[in-house]
Write a protein that holds these residues in place. Sequence first.
Motif, PDB file in Angstrom:
ATOM      1  N   SER A 264       0.838  -1.212   0.000  1.00  0.00           N
ATOM      2  CA  SER A 264       0.000   0.000   0.000  1.00  0.00           C
ATOM      3  C   SER A 264       0.867   1.253   0.000  1.00  0.00           C
ATOM      4  O   SER A 264       0.526   2.258  -0.656  1.00  0.00           O
ATOM      5  N   ARG A 265       1.989   1.212   0.699  1.00  0.00           N
ATOM      6  CA  ARG A 265       2.905   2.361   0.698  1.00  0.00           C
ATOM      7  C   ARG A 265       3.487   2.595  -0.696  1.00  0.00           C
ATOM      8  O   ARG A 265       3.599   3.740  -1.161  1.00  0.00           O
ATOM      9  N   GLU A 269       3.105   5.756  -3.226  1.00  0.00           N
ATOM     10  CA  GLU A 269       4.301   6.454  -3.708  1.00  0.00           C
ATOM     11  C   GLU A 269       4.228   6.724  -5.207  1.00  0.00           C
ATOM     12  O   GLU A 269       4.776   7.718  -5.687  1.00  0.00           O
ATOM     13  N   GLU A 292      -0.945   1.578  11.813  1.00  0.00           N
ATOM     14  CA  GLU A 292      -0.346   1.967  10.538  1.00  0.00           C
ATOM     15  C   GLU A 292      -1.344   1.875   9.386  1.00  0.00           C
ATOM     16  O   GLU A 292      -1.383   2.731   8.511  1.00  0.00           O
ATOM     17  N   LEU A 296      -2.420   4.959   7.060  1.00  0.00           N
ATOM     18  CA  LEU A 296      -2.194   4.977   5.612  1.00  0.00           C
ATOM     19  C   LEU A 296      -3.500   5.194   4.848  1.00  0.00           C
ATOM     20  O   LEU A 296      -3.523   5.908   3.837  1.00  0.00           O
ATOM     21  N   TRP A 299      -4.362   8.866   5.155  1.00  0.00           N
ATOM     22  CA  TRP A 299      -3.447   9.662   4.335  1.00  0.00           C
ATOM     23  C   TRP A 299      -3.798   9.518   2.849  1.00  0.00           C
ATOM     24  O   TRP A 299      -3.855  10.490   2.104  1.00  0.00           O
ATOM     25  N   GLU A 384       2.167  10.374  10.444  1.00  0.00           N
ATOM     26  CA  GLU A 384       2.808   9.835   9.361  1.00  0.00           C
ATOM     27  C   GLU A 384       3.857   8.868   8.951  1.00  0.00           C
ATOM     28  O   GLU A 384       4.774   8.657   9.419  1.00  0.00           O
ATOM     29  N   ASP A 385       3.336   9.195   8.444  1.00  0.00           N
ATOM     30  CA  ASP A 385       4.599   8.925   8.180  1.00  0.00           C
ATOM     31  C   ASP A 385       5.288  10.151   8.656  1.00  0.00           C
ATOM     32  O   ASP A 385       5.268  10.355   9.619  1.00  0.00           O
TER      33      ASP A 385
END
Length: 399
Positions: A264-265, A269, A292, A296, A299, A384-385
Amino acid sequence: MAPRRPDKKSKKSGKGAISRAATAGSSSNKPVSPQVLVKAAEFQLQEGNVQDAATLAQTALEGSLPGSDDALFALNFLGQVNLELGDFESSRAYLLRAVAIDEDGTKDENTGGGPDKFLTLAQLSEDGGKDSVGWFEKGAASLKKRIQVLENTKGTGKRSDEQTILLEELRKKLAMTLCSVAEVYMTDLSWEEDAEQRCESLTTEATMVAPDFAETWQTLANVRISQSRIDDAKAALSRSLELWKALPPEDPSVPDFPSRVGLSRLLMEVEMEQEAIEVLERLVGEDDQSVEVWYLGGWGLYVMGEKQKDNKAEEDWKASWISSRVWLNQCLHLYKLQDYEDERLGEHARELLAAIGKELGEKPAGKDEYDDDDDDDDDDDDDEDDDWEDEGSDEEMQE
């Protein structure tokens, strides 16, 4: 608790009989073979009796001839059980002694041989970097030999269904090992002159060895991001997702929870927020206690709302930010309950909530957006990161 299938039950009862035999032997002063003692230790470990398992395995080691297969079996198990106990130094010491008996991993896995001890030592390495790579490479070499043996049986037409399944498992383990080496070169050894070349060859080999293994494409995407080849990274991530997103959670082809958090990160990105949210929603359905994951999700929804706002899609961005506030509030609620240690995450979550509040106003007291029941944490929300240049697109992405 779901009922056990008959084959598992009979297997477990068999190990229970071994455990009872080991206990009976010790109480009657009759010698019990080291192999029986280790089998009994395995049973105790499965039952959650870690200390009892360690005691039985230590007894097995003491009753084994130095350098024998019995000693290897006991040492390998003691390395495993000490990992369970959190005693990493003892685990490393036992596994190093096992390596001295089975230096290239060619001995039978049923007696503690094989690649696993090398792969564990790579992860336990105190030096990391080249030392970890060395152990990973020994594990990869052992895996390749085992794969070659099984592949050679194909020509004889004698490969059983069990061997076919084992071959697939070994290929996945090899791909995972190659990806682990690539990750070392992207982090600890990124300063090496040949780091990019090594990552390229390792990830390419991994996708060829196990093209249906989602984690290989995820690692390739990570490499492509580091090379600023974003379109290729997106293609690799899409390939990874396609391999499992329609499968049920219990399917073995679905990557484990931490791997999907990492996915997912990466998706965020490369600005694939919608796909990231879909992954995160599924993760929340499996475990709704991950700070986390909630962070996420909040965010990602915030970023989606920003893009919609720039495109003058007023109702869309407001809906995205309302949803973002729900995710971030839940993140901070769990952050507080769990005494979460990542302060930067908490700070970023609070910053995002403050930005949302300026645009949408504070959430009305006593009212829950989208059934969010975490009103008490509205005011403390959380947080957040060496790019490489390369050219061309991925030939390995083509089937």
